[in-house]
Design an enzyme around this catalytic site. Structure first.
Site, PDB file in Angstrom:
ATOM      1  N   CYS A   1       0.795  -1.229   0.000  1.00  0.00           N
ATOM      2  CA  CYS A   1       0.000   0.000   0.000  1.00  0.00           C
ATOM      3  C   CYS A   1       0.833   1.289   0.000  1.00  0.00           C
ATOM      4  CB  CYS A   1      -0.998  -0.042   1.156  1.00  0.00           C
ATOM      5  SG  CYS A   1      -2.400   1.066   0.901  1.00  0.00           S
TER       6      CYS A   1
ATOM      7  N   ARG B   1     -12.224   6.979  -0.193  1.00  0.00           N
ATOM      8  CA  ARG B   1     -11.314   5.879   0.109  1.00  0.00           C
ATOM      9  C   ARG B   1     -11.911   4.574  -0.390  1.00  0.00           C
ATOM     10  NH1 ARG B   1      -7.270   7.506   3.072  1.00  0.00           N
ATOM     11  NH2 ARG B   1      -6.518   5.382   3.335  1.00  0.00           N
TER      12      ARG B   1
ATOM     13  N   HIS C   1      -3.557  -5.483   2.552  1.00  0.00           N
ATOM     14  CA  HIS C   1      -3.117  -5.656   3.936  1.00  0.00           C
ATOM     15  C   HIS C   1      -3.796  -6.932   4.447  1.00  0.00           C
ATOM     16  CE1 HIS C   1      -1.908  -1.340   4.353  1.00  0.00           C
ATOM     17  NE2 HIS C   1      -2.956  -1.085   3.612  1.00  0.00           N
TER      18      HIS C   1
HETATM   19  N1  GLN Z   1      -2.020   6.914   2.482  1.00  0.00           N
HETATM   20  C1  GLN Z   1      -2.176   6.082   1.336  1.00  0.00           C
HETATM   21  C2  GLN Z   1      -3.562   6.152   0.744  1.00  0.00           C
HETATM   22  O1  GLN Z   1      -4.482   6.505   1.414  1.00  0.00           O
HETATM   23  C3  GLN Z   1      -1.800   4.654   1.685  1.00  0.00           C
HETATM   24  C4  GLN Z   1      -2.742   4.041   2.709  1.00  0.00           C
HETATM   25  C5  GLN Z   1      -2.325   2.679   3.189  1.00  0.00           C
HETATM   26  O2  GLN Z   1      -1.135   2.327   3.259  1.00  0.00           O
HETATM   27  N2  GLN Z   1      -3.312   1.899   3.589  1.00  0.00           N
HETATM   28  O3  GLN Z   1      -3.733   5.833  -0.404  1.00  0.00           O
END
Ligand code: GLN
Length: 253
Positions: A94, A128, A194
């Site tokens: 990520c 998101r 993840h």
């Molecule tokens: N900050 C990054 C995003 O929001 C990565 C997030 C993460 O590692 N889960 O895309």
């Protein structure tokens, strides 16, 4: 005795949604085969001994933490590029996956420069992308599935020369549009998944261990393990994505 040196970059900053559990999977599955695994944590300002590094792991992070480590990471970019060309294994999840490319623009419009090792870039959308995900992955013949959990604002676009890690069967993947998830380039694997990812996908854990052994010419075939529990967890995650209870969201960034 066979041994693998893993450099774990920025464990204090990059560790979201159980990413550290990936290290435990690697450790146990190596130990169960009598292979010694040395985990070397590197904090910002620390050194990576590239002559001694077989595998490099980096987890995910919030925008602020990505910003914090990006500068330090840039300082390693020449050595990293050389090591990647020579076949060192990198496994990046990520936030750190995003930093392998040319840049990541956050939802606030801030551009964080990446390592430029891979021809890809990432831009945050205004929501998101979260939920459990399933992808089909052709690192194995026949293909296997990988299951994980994603939560990212970034949309990653791979350049034409890059192959994704897999095809999205359920979830969003790199950008929610092209059904691509993650990246594979030489022995570099980047992914949005993840979970932790590796405990539920033991074939990927073994893939990484095997590559790391080969990099140091350690000609060892990993013996099979009893993966009953791991396979149950894998199947349960797939079932969850099919159930009505499963929440997949694109919430505001
Ligand atoms: N900050 C990054 C995003 O929001 C990565 C997030 C993460 O590692 N889960 O895309």
């Amino acid at each position: 005795m066979a041994a693998i040196n893993i450099y774990h970059l920025y464990p204090g900053q990059l560790n979201l949604y159980g990413d550290r559990g990936n290290m435990l999977s690697l450790l146990r599955r190596a130990e169960w085969r009598g292979i010694k695994l040395n985990i070397i944590p590197v904090e910002p300002g620390g050194n990576i001994n590239f002559a001694n590094s077989d595998l490099l792991f980096m987890g995910g992070g919030q925008d602020s933490d990505q910003k914090l480590v990006a500068k330090d990471l840039k300082g390693h970019s020449k050595n990293l590029q050389r090591a990647v060309d020579e076949g060192m294994t990198i496994f990046a999840v990520c936030g750190s996956y995003q930093l392998l490319g040319s840049y990541y623009t956050t939802a606030d419009g801030e551009k964080i420069g990446g390592l430029e090792i891979l021809d890809m870039h990432t831009e945050a959308g205004n929501n998101r992308l979260t939920g459990n995900a399933v992808i089909s992955c052709s690192l194995w013949e026949p293909e296997k599935t990988l299951v994980g959990f994603e939560n990212h604002a970034g949309r990653t676009h791979l350049g034409p020369s890059l192959k994704p890690l897999g095809k999205v069967l359920s979830g969003f993947g790199n950008n929610g549009l092209d059904q691509k998830e993650g990246v594979v380039y030489k022995n570099v694997i980047g992914t949005y998944l993840h979970g932790s990812l590796l405990p539920k996908n033991p074939w990927l854990t073994d893939y990484l261990l095997q590559k790391a052994l080969a990099y140091r010419n350690q000609d060892i075939r990993l013996s099979p393990l009893n993966d009953y529990m791991e396979e149950q967890a894998h199947r349960a995650a797939i079932e969850l994505t099919k159930s009505k209870k499963h929440k997949r969201n694109s919430t505001r960034a």
